[in-house]
Motif scaffolding. Structure first.
Motif, PDB file in Angstrom:
ATOM      1  N   ARG A 100       0.929  -1.351  -0.102  1.00 59.24           N
ATOM      2  CA  ARG A 100       0.133  -0.129   0.130  1.00 59.24           C
ATOM      3  C   ARG A 100       0.714   1.313   0.037  1.00 59.24           C
ATOM      4  O   ARG A 100       0.474   2.220  -0.546  1.00 59.24           O
ATOM      5  CB  ARG A 100      -0.793   0.032   1.359  1.00 59.24           C
ATOM      6  N   ASP A 101       2.058   1.145   0.596  1.00 59.85           N
ATOM      7  CA  ASP A 101       3.038   2.309   0.547  1.00 59.85           C
ATOM      8  C   ASP A 101       3.654   2.647  -0.552  1.00 59.85           C
ATOM      9  O   ASP A 101       3.801   3.817  -1.061  1.00 59.85           O
ATOM     10  CB  ASP A 101       3.851   2.259   1.856  1.00 59.85           C
ATOM     11  N   ALA A 102       4.339   1.570  -0.920  1.00 56.59           N
ATOM     12  CA  ALA A 102       5.072   2.086  -2.356  1.00 56.59           C
ATOM     13  C   ALA A 102       5.521   0.608  -2.793  1.00 56.59           C
ATOM     14  O   ALA A 102       6.254  -0.074  -2.180  1.00 56.59           O
ATOM     15  CB  ALA A 102       6.140   2.851  -2.202  1.00 56.59           C
ATOM     16  N   LEU A 128      19.280   7.703   6.968  1.00 59.25           N
ATOM     17  CA  LEU A 128      18.230   6.512   7.009  1.00 59.25           C
ATOM     18  C   LEU A 128      17.683   6.471   5.449  1.00 59.25           C
ATOM     19  O   LEU A 128      17.244   7.533   5.173  1.00 59.25           O
ATOM     20  CB  LEU A 128      17.415   6.694   7.907  1.00 59.25           C
ATOM     21  N   ASP A 129      17.590   5.346   4.837  1.00 58.31           N
ATOM     22  CA  ASP A 129      16.745   5.195   3.619  1.00 58.31           C
ATOM     23  C   ASP A 129      15.415   4.493   4.272  1.00 58.31           C
ATOM     24  O   ASP A 129      15.528   3.073   4.513  1.00 58.31           O
ATOM     25  CB  ASP A 129      17.574   4.432   2.437  1.00 58.31           C
ATOM     26  N   ALA A 130      14.719   5.226   4.287  1.00 57.28           N
ATOM     27  CA  ALA A 130      13.325   4.574   4.828  1.00 57.28           C
ATOM     28  C   ALA A 130      12.647   3.706   3.868  1.00 57.28           C
ATOM     29  O   ALA A 130      11.898   4.402   3.009  1.00 57.28           O
ATOM     30  CB  ALA A 130      12.208   5.735   5.616  1.00 57.28           C
ATOM     31  N   GLY A 131      12.574   2.492   3.891  1.00 57.67           N
ATOM     32  CA  GLY A 131      11.963   1.704   2.941  1.00 57.67           C
ATOM     33  C   GLY A 131      13.035   1.612   1.894  1.00 57.67           C
ATOM     34  O   GLY A 131      12.928   1.993   0.664  1.00 57.67           O
ATOM     35  N   CYS A 132      14.085   0.875   2.154  1.00 55.48           N
ATOM     36  CA  CYS A 132      15.211   0.780   1.312  1.00 55.48           C
ATOM     37  C   CYS A 132      15.299  -0.440   0.124  1.00 55.48           C
ATOM     38  O   CYS A 132      16.111  -0.334  -0.688  1.00 55.48           O
ATOM     39  CB  CYS A 132      16.465   0.573   2.049  1.00 55.48           C
ATOM     40  N   ARG A 174      14.822  -4.984   9.145  1.00 57.64           N
ATOM     41  CA  ARG A 174      13.506  -5.245   8.909  1.00 57.64           C
ATOM     42  C   ARG A 174      12.594  -4.134   9.930  1.00 57.64           C
ATOM     43  O   ARG A 174      12.986  -4.720  11.043  1.00 57.64           O
ATOM     44  CB  ARG A 174      12.993  -6.544   8.857  1.00 57.64           C
ATOM     45  N   ALA A 175      12.180  -3.544   9.368  1.00 57.19           N
ATOM     46  CA  ALA A 175      11.176  -2.534  10.299  1.00 57.19           C
ATOM     47  C   ALA A 175      10.344  -1.890   9.719  1.00 57.19           C
ATOM     48  O   ALA A 175      10.257  -1.643   8.323  1.00 57.19           O
ATOM     49  CB  ALA A 175      12.152  -1.527  11.055  1.00 57.19           C
ATOM     50  N   ASP A 176       9.153  -1.237  10.234  1.00 57.52           N
ATOM     51  CA  ASP A 176       8.334  -0.484   9.909  1.00 57.52           C
ATOM     52  C   ASP A 176       8.430   0.843   9.964  1.00 57.52           C
ATOM     53  O   ASP A 176       8.738   1.426  11.043  1.00 57.52           O
ATOM     54  CB  ASP A 176       6.618  -0.804  10.439  1.00 57.52           C
ATOM     55  N   ILE A 177       8.861   1.788   8.682  1.00 54.26           N
ATOM     56  CA  ILE A 177       9.420   2.910   8.781  1.00 54.26           C
ATOM     57  C   ILE A 177       8.240   3.875   9.487  1.00 54.26           C
ATOM     58  O   ILE A 177       9.030   4.906  10.022  1.00 54.26           O
ATOM     59  CB  ILE A 177       9.287   3.599   7.289  1.00 54.26           C
ATOM     60  N   PHE A 191      11.550   7.304  -0.840  1.00 50.21           N
ATOM     61  CA  PHE A 191      10.945   7.315  -2.154  1.00 50.21           C
ATOM     62  C   PHE A 191       9.748   6.523  -1.980  1.00 50.21           C
ATOM     63  O   PHE A 191       9.752   5.056  -1.802  1.00 50.21           O
ATOM     64  CB  PHE A 191      12.022   6.752  -2.944  1.00 50.21           C
ATOM     65  N   GLN A 192       8.681   6.976  -1.622  1.00 46.10           N
ATOM     66  CA  GLN A 192       7.592   6.460  -1.508  1.00 46.10           C
ATOM     67  C   GLN A 192       6.500   6.527  -2.222  1.00 46.10           C
ATOM     68  O   GLN A 192       6.383   6.180  -3.473  1.00 46.10           O
ATOM     69  CB  GLN A 192       7.010   6.473   0.186  1.00 46.10           C
ATOM     70  N   ARG A 193       5.179   7.079  -1.630  1.00 48.98           N
ATOM     71  CA  ARG A 193       4.123   7.365  -2.681  1.00 48.98           C
ATOM     72  C   ARG A 193       3.380   8.794  -2.180  1.00 48.98           C
ATOM     73  O   ARG A 193       3.662   9.291  -1.163  1.00 48.98           O
ATOM     74  CB  ARG A 193       3.180   6.295  -2.674  1.00 48.98           C
TER      75      ARG A 193
HETATM   76  C1  SAM Z   1       9.695   2.808  -4.308  1.00 45.71           C
HETATM   77  S1  SAM Z   1      10.790   1.554  -3.301  1.00 45.71           S
HETATM   78  C2  SAM Z   1      12.250   2.450  -2.904  1.00 45.71           C
HETATM   79  C3  SAM Z   1      13.327   1.487  -2.673  1.00 45.71           C
HETATM   80  C4  SAM Z   1      14.638   2.238  -2.138  1.00 45.71           C
HETATM   81  N1  SAM Z   1      14.355   3.295  -1.077  1.00 45.71           N
HETATM   82  C5  SAM Z   1      15.032   3.049  -3.420  1.00 45.71           C
HETATM   83  O1  SAM Z   1      14.884   4.098  -3.463  1.00 45.71           O
HETATM   84  O2  SAM Z   1      15.718   2.366  -4.313  1.00 45.71           O
HETATM   85  C6  SAM Z   1       9.617   1.734  -1.700  1.00 45.71           C
HETATM   86  C7  SAM Z   1      10.267   0.645  -0.926  1.00 45.71           C
HETATM   87  O3  SAM Z   1       9.615   0.895   0.666  1.00 45.71           O
HETATM   88  C8  SAM Z   1       9.115  -0.489   1.305  1.00 45.71           C
HETATM   89  N2  SAM Z   1       8.142  -0.097   2.154  1.00 45.71           N
HETATM   90  C9  SAM Z   1       6.775   0.476   1.716  1.00 45.71           C
HETATM   91  N3  SAM Z   1       6.205   0.710   2.975  1.00 45.71           N
HETATM   92  C10 SAM Z   1       6.959   0.297   4.167  1.00 45.71           C
HETATM   93  C11 SAM Z   1       6.860   0.163   5.410  1.00 45.71           C
HETATM   94  N4  SAM Z   1       5.870   0.714   5.981  1.00 45.71           N
HETATM   95  N5  SAM Z   1       8.214  -0.155   6.169  1.00 45.71           N
HETATM   96  C12 SAM Z   1       9.293  -0.456   5.464  1.00 45.71           C
HETATM   97  N6  SAM Z   1       9.508  -0.413   4.237  1.00 45.71           N
HETATM   98  C13 SAM Z   1       8.349  -0.211   3.535  1.00 45.71           C
HETATM   99  C14 SAM Z   1       8.864  -1.045  -0.022  1.00 45.71           C
HETATM  100  O4  SAM Z   1       8.435  -2.431   0.389  1.00 45.71           O
HETATM  101  C15 SAM Z   1       9.607  -0.776  -0.910  1.00 45.71           C
HETATM  102  O5  SAM Z   1      10.997  -1.795  -1.312  1.00 45.71           O
END
Ligand code: SAM
Length: 274
Positions: A100-102, A128-132, A174-177, A191-193
């Motif tokens: 749902r996030d990205a 921190l890269d949140a959602g790496c 592994r964590a929820d950002i 880099f989310q949505r």
């Molecule tokens: C668009 S990708 C960007 C990946 C990386 N940051 C990059 O720029 O190459 C978004 C990532 O965020 C992760 N993600 C989405 N919601 C998240 C959450 N609540 N906690 C941790 N990761 C999350 C997704 O699984 C996905 O791998």
């Protein structure tokens, strides 16, 4: 209404709608006209979606599912167990809340060019890269800040493992950002949505220390003017915000009242209190 639904609900609705139209019109208009009408509905629904990749997914879903069912070697013939295994794999790589996030879109190698000049950091700063994801954002950050302590958080287990393999110099967990504490970082990269940015603004405003940076690829914080913004290279834009949000050099821009989300409201109240 479509715009307010969490992704991927709009796509599922549009695809189901197209199939309903096809089934309803087939006997009266014939298969070809019914198929065209269903495709037309998909294209119409896609106009409500943003960004471009969601538009494409909404419009292409119905014709692609037809191709999969009726195309050469018809996928309908594949065992249900294989479908189930594929779905299981998808759920493992993309747990629902990360979906749902990205979805997984990697940061292009040159997307952060110029960032270190616009947002300087001392050696050893925690970033921190949140959602790496697979680590492309971490690699681009390393190109800009070779002396920084780089950290990644990722919700999907397989992506977290692969990222740790690709970026052995970073601390990846592994964590929820949204549940993690951001207060120890001097820079958080996202880099989310688009829909996540209000939430990100409130989290940054409440947790990031003064002088820290929030950097977002492609999506701006609602109602906050960036310290620095640049378009490209390519189609990507970079948005850079210095804490405190709404401080010197960051004017709070007008947020239209009817569109204000709960996150935007919380951010505005925080800024008003300051
Ligand atoms: C668009 S990708 C960007 C990946 C990386 N940051 C990059 O720029 O190459 C978004 C990532 O965020 C992760 N993600 C989405 N919601 C998240 C959450 N609540 N906690 C941790 N990761 C999350 C997704 O699984 C996905 O791998």
């Amino acid at each position: 209404m479509m715009r307010r639904l969490p992704w991927p609900a709009p796509a599922l609705l549009a695809w189901a709608g197209a199939w309903l139209v096809y089934a309803a019109l087939q006997s009266t208009l014939g298969p070809l006209a019914a198929w065209l009408a269903a495709c037309f509905l998909g294209v119409l629904a896609s106009l409500l979606a943003t960004p471009w990749w969601r538009r494409l997914a909404v419009a292409a879903g119905f014709p692609l599912s037809c191709l999969m069912l009726w195309g050469p070697g018809g996928l309908a013939a594949i065992s249900p167990w294989l479908w189930l295994a594929a779905l299981g794999l998808l759920a493992l790589v993309y747990p629902l809340n990360a979906w749902r996030d990205a979805p997984l879109f990697p940061t292009p190698a040159d997307a952060l060019q110029g960032l270190a000049d616009a947002a300087p950091l001392p050696d050893g700063a925690a970033v921190l890269d949140a959602g790496c994801g697979l680590g492309d954002g971490l690699r681009a950050l390393r190109g800009q800040y070779p002396q920084a302590r780089l950290n990644g958080m990722e919700w999907s287990w397989p992506l977290r493992w692969l990222c740790a393999l690709r970026c052995p110099w970073a601390r990846v967990r592994r964590a929820d950002i949204w549940l993690a504490d951001w207060s120890g970082y001097q820079m958080v990269y996202l880099f989310q949505r688009p829909e996540s940015m209000g939430r990100a603004a409130v989290k940054a405003a409440t947790e990031l220390p003064e002088g820290a940076w929030l950097v977002s690829l492609d999506f701006a914080l609602p109602g906050v003017e960036p310290s620095w913004q640049r378009q490209g290279p390519g189609r990507h834009s970079l948005w850079v915000y210095r804490m405190p949000l709404g401080g010197a050099g960051e004017a709070v821009v007008h947020v239209p009242e009817p569109e204000e989300t709960p996150y935007e409201k919380a951010l505005r109240e925080l800024q008003e209190r300051r």
